[in-house]
Motif scaffolding. Structure first.
Motif, mmCIF file in Angstrom:
data_model
loop_
_atom_site.group_PDB
_atom_site.id
_atom_site.type_symbol
_atom_site.label_atom_id
_atom_site.label_comp_id
_atom_site.label_asym_id
_atom_site.label_seq_id
_atom_site.Cartn_x
_atom_site.Cartn_y
_atom_site.Cartn_z
ATOM 1 N N GLY A 1 16.872 12.828 12.696
ATOM 2 C CA GLY A 1 17.466 12.335 11.457
ATOM 3 C C GLY A 1 17.388 10.829 11.274
ATOM 4 O O GLY A 1 18.015 10.273 10.383
ATOM 5 N N ARG B 1 15.067 10.215 6.849
ATOM 6 C CA ARG B 1 15.231 11.402 6.005
ATOM 7 C C ARG B 1 15.161 10.960 4.554
ATOM 8 O O ARG B 1 15.321 9.769 4.259
ATOM 9 C CB ARG B 1 16.555 12.113 6.336
ATOM 10 C CG ARG B 1 17.746 11.183 6.453
ATOM 11 C CD ARG B 1 18.929 11.879 7.148
ATOM 12 N NE ARG B 1 20.186 11.207 6.837
ATOM 13 C CZ ARG B 1 20.806 10.365 7.658
ATOM 14 N NH1 ARG B 1 20.287 10.079 8.836
ATOM 15 N NH2 ARG B 1 21.954 9.812 7.314
ATOM 16 N N ASN C 1 14.477 16.319 6.181
ATOM 17 C CA ASN C 1 14.132 15.546 7.375
ATOM 18 C C ASN C 1 12.819 15.974 8.030
ATOM 19 O O ASN C 1 12.632 15.796 9.228
ATOM 20 C CB ASN C 1 15.275 15.571 8.397
ATOM 21 C CG ASN C 1 15.393 16.916 9.059
ATOM 22 O OD1 ASN C 1 14.895 17.895 8.519
ATOM 23 N ND2 ASN C 1 16.010 16.975 10.218
#
Ligand code: ADP
Ligand code: MG
Length: 491
Positions: free
Chosen positions: A199, A202, A226
């Motif tokens: 993450g 993203r 993501n």
């Protein structure tokens, strides 16, 4: 290249703008000294500031500011000497402050641009509207207990850069190229680790469609994607949905959508009517951020060679095509490896294409099969360079070289030593090859007759047999010449 999408009735143009959230690579958070390490025990990296205890004051992390400025420079953007941190107010369980510190009217970075490269050699600029700094929120954990939701504040207060593009993107592929390029630039700059799975990078994807020449249509925004694969899937699904809706006489509501990765569909999260009114106002705990030009200039000097510059250098110095060079420079570690190979021996400069091929085909597949990153490659750049030189000097054939590479991969040994040890040196001695050829022709008299009566294709068979006899070591060109010569004399 036309990007138009065919509906049942009309042709449509897709319009896309991305808001990318990139986690700043930094040891501590934007306004506190808590660690940012990924995957730690829940709530083990939360200071009183991150937990929003009353009376705690944010203290700006200078390093995060520098990282944002460097990123702005890498995006060829305007760095603003004056910017302001605002409070973006909303209520959520994982947001203990009740607001997120972000930048609104006065972001730290203004207009910039990013170039994407296509297979056909052409390229296109995507304009950047702005880059601003903001805090990340915590995380709600819904799967730990059947009746309770837990909150992990480790991520709370981590610095994010939000990079907003103009709606210049025209297809799912362009969106993929754009985010890959941003990722690549950030990784060269070392301002974000680019890890999409964790993450660290993203995107929210804004999508609309229009008939060519019309004004922009109403857009929908798909939140928090993501992976590049999901971004493309979500766009393709959403474009189809919007076209179908419009062609059936419907209208597009400006909704915020979520993408379901298991069925590949989007679904509404909230509509415009429910949109937040964030009531932004300047954070009274933080002074406006003023950066003097000298500091910006200092950072400019520290910027490393970026993918576009490298690409140009490869095209110029090594005569690679624009596209090949862009593929090679996309991943910094691959590009660094290539550079080290080429620099390991002067004579390799004219063999850049061969070097590229050995890296991107043979070495890549070995690395992939063994799940090893190129910076950990057991085959050192130096050894790969040697291998290419051995092929060029006809010491080994390309075919044998593949076996040698495998051995290099497994043993980390020098190719010359492997060739010597295993006696793999190519046979270029014509008399030795002649003996082999004579034997093959003698053992296959019937085939020779057939060949002489016109079955030309049998030449391949004789070559194969002779090569086999030489254990793959006969120089292919010499073998070929000798065979043809001997066969023609039999006529
Ligand atoms: P907001 O303030 O609501 O977030 P912005 O104007 O900042 O809206 O735009 C957010 C993103 O949406 C930007 O990346 C922009 O390029 C994109 N965008 C704006 N209009 C459209 C449109 N009609 N179709 C697709 N994307 C759009
Ligand atoms: Mg926005």
């Amino acid at each position: 290249m036309s990007n138009l999408v065919k509906g049942k009735k009309y042709q449509w143009e897709t319009v896309i703008g991305l808001e990318i959230h990139a986690q700043v690579k930094s040891n501590s958070k934007l306004f506190s000294n808590s660690s940012t390490v990924f995957g730690s025990k829940p709530n083990s990296q939360v200071s009183l500031v991150d937990a929003a205890m009353p009376g705690m004051l944010p203290v700006i992390n200078k390093y995060c500011i520098e990282q944002a400025v460097k990123t702005g420079i890498g995006l060829k953007a305007k760095i603003n000497n004056y910017s302001v941190f605002d409070r973006k107010n909303y209520f959520y369980a994982d947001l203990p402050q009740g607001y997120q510190i972000s930048q609104y009217k006065y972001p730290i970075v203004g207009e910039g641009k990013v170039t994407i490269d296509f297979k056909d050699g052409s390229s296109k600029d995507i304009r950047i509207v702005r880059l601003h700094l903001e805090q990340d929120a915590g995380k709600s954990l819904h799967d730990q207990n059947p009746t309770k939701t837990y909150v992990d504040l480790n991520r709370s207060g981590v610095a994010l850069m939000e990079i907003v593009s103009e709606p210049d993107i025209r297809s799912a592929d362009e969106a993929g190229l754009y985010i890959s390029k941003i990722r690549s630039i950030l990784m060269y700059l070392d301002t974000c680790d680019g890890n999409m799975q964790e993450g660290s990078l993203r995107a929210d994807v804004n999508i609309s469609v229009r008939k060519p020449g019309d004004d922009y249509g109403t857009r929908c925004e798909i939140k928090n994607l993501n992976s590049i694969k999901f971004i493309k899937q979500a766009i393709n699904y959403e474009v189809k949905r919007q076209i179908e809706t419009l062609e059936e006489g419907g209208v597009i509501d400006q909704n915020t959508l979520l993408f379901n990765t298991s069925n590949g569909k989007t679904r509404p999260m909230r509509s415009k009517e429910e949109a937040h009114d964030y009531r932004y106002f300047p954070d009274p705990d933080l002074l406006p951020l003023e950066i003097n030009q000298k500091d910006i200039d200092k950072l400019k000097i520290s910027i490393p060679e970026l993918p576009d510059d490298r690409k140009k250098r490869y095209v110029k110095d090594y005569s690679l095509s624009n596209y090949d060079a862009s593929v090679l420079t996309a991943d910094k570690s691959v590009s660094d490896y290539f550079d080290t190979v080429i620099k390991s021996d002067k004579s390799l400069q004219d063999s850049s294409k061969i070097v590229v091929n050995w890296i991107t085909s043979e070495l890549f597949s070995l690395l992939k099969d063994n799940n090893i990153e190129i910076y950990d490659s057991p085959v050192s750049p130096n050894h790969l360079g040697k291998l290419v030189n051995l092929i060029k000097a006809n010491v080994i054939s390309g075919k044998i070289a593949k076996d040698v590479l495998l051995e290099m991969f497994n043993s980390k040994e020098d190719p010359e030593i492997i060739i010597q040890k295993k006696g793999l040196k190519q046979v270029t001695d014509t008399s030795e090859i002649e003996i082999i050829v004579d034997e093959v022709l003698l053992n296959n008299k019937k085939m020779v007759e057939e060949y002489l009566s016109g079955k030309d294709k049998l030449l391949g068979f004789f070559i194969g047999q002779s090569m086999k006899k030489s254990k793959g070591k006969a120089n292919p060109k010499i073998l070929n010449d000798i065979l043809k010569n001997k066969l023609s004399k039999k006529n």
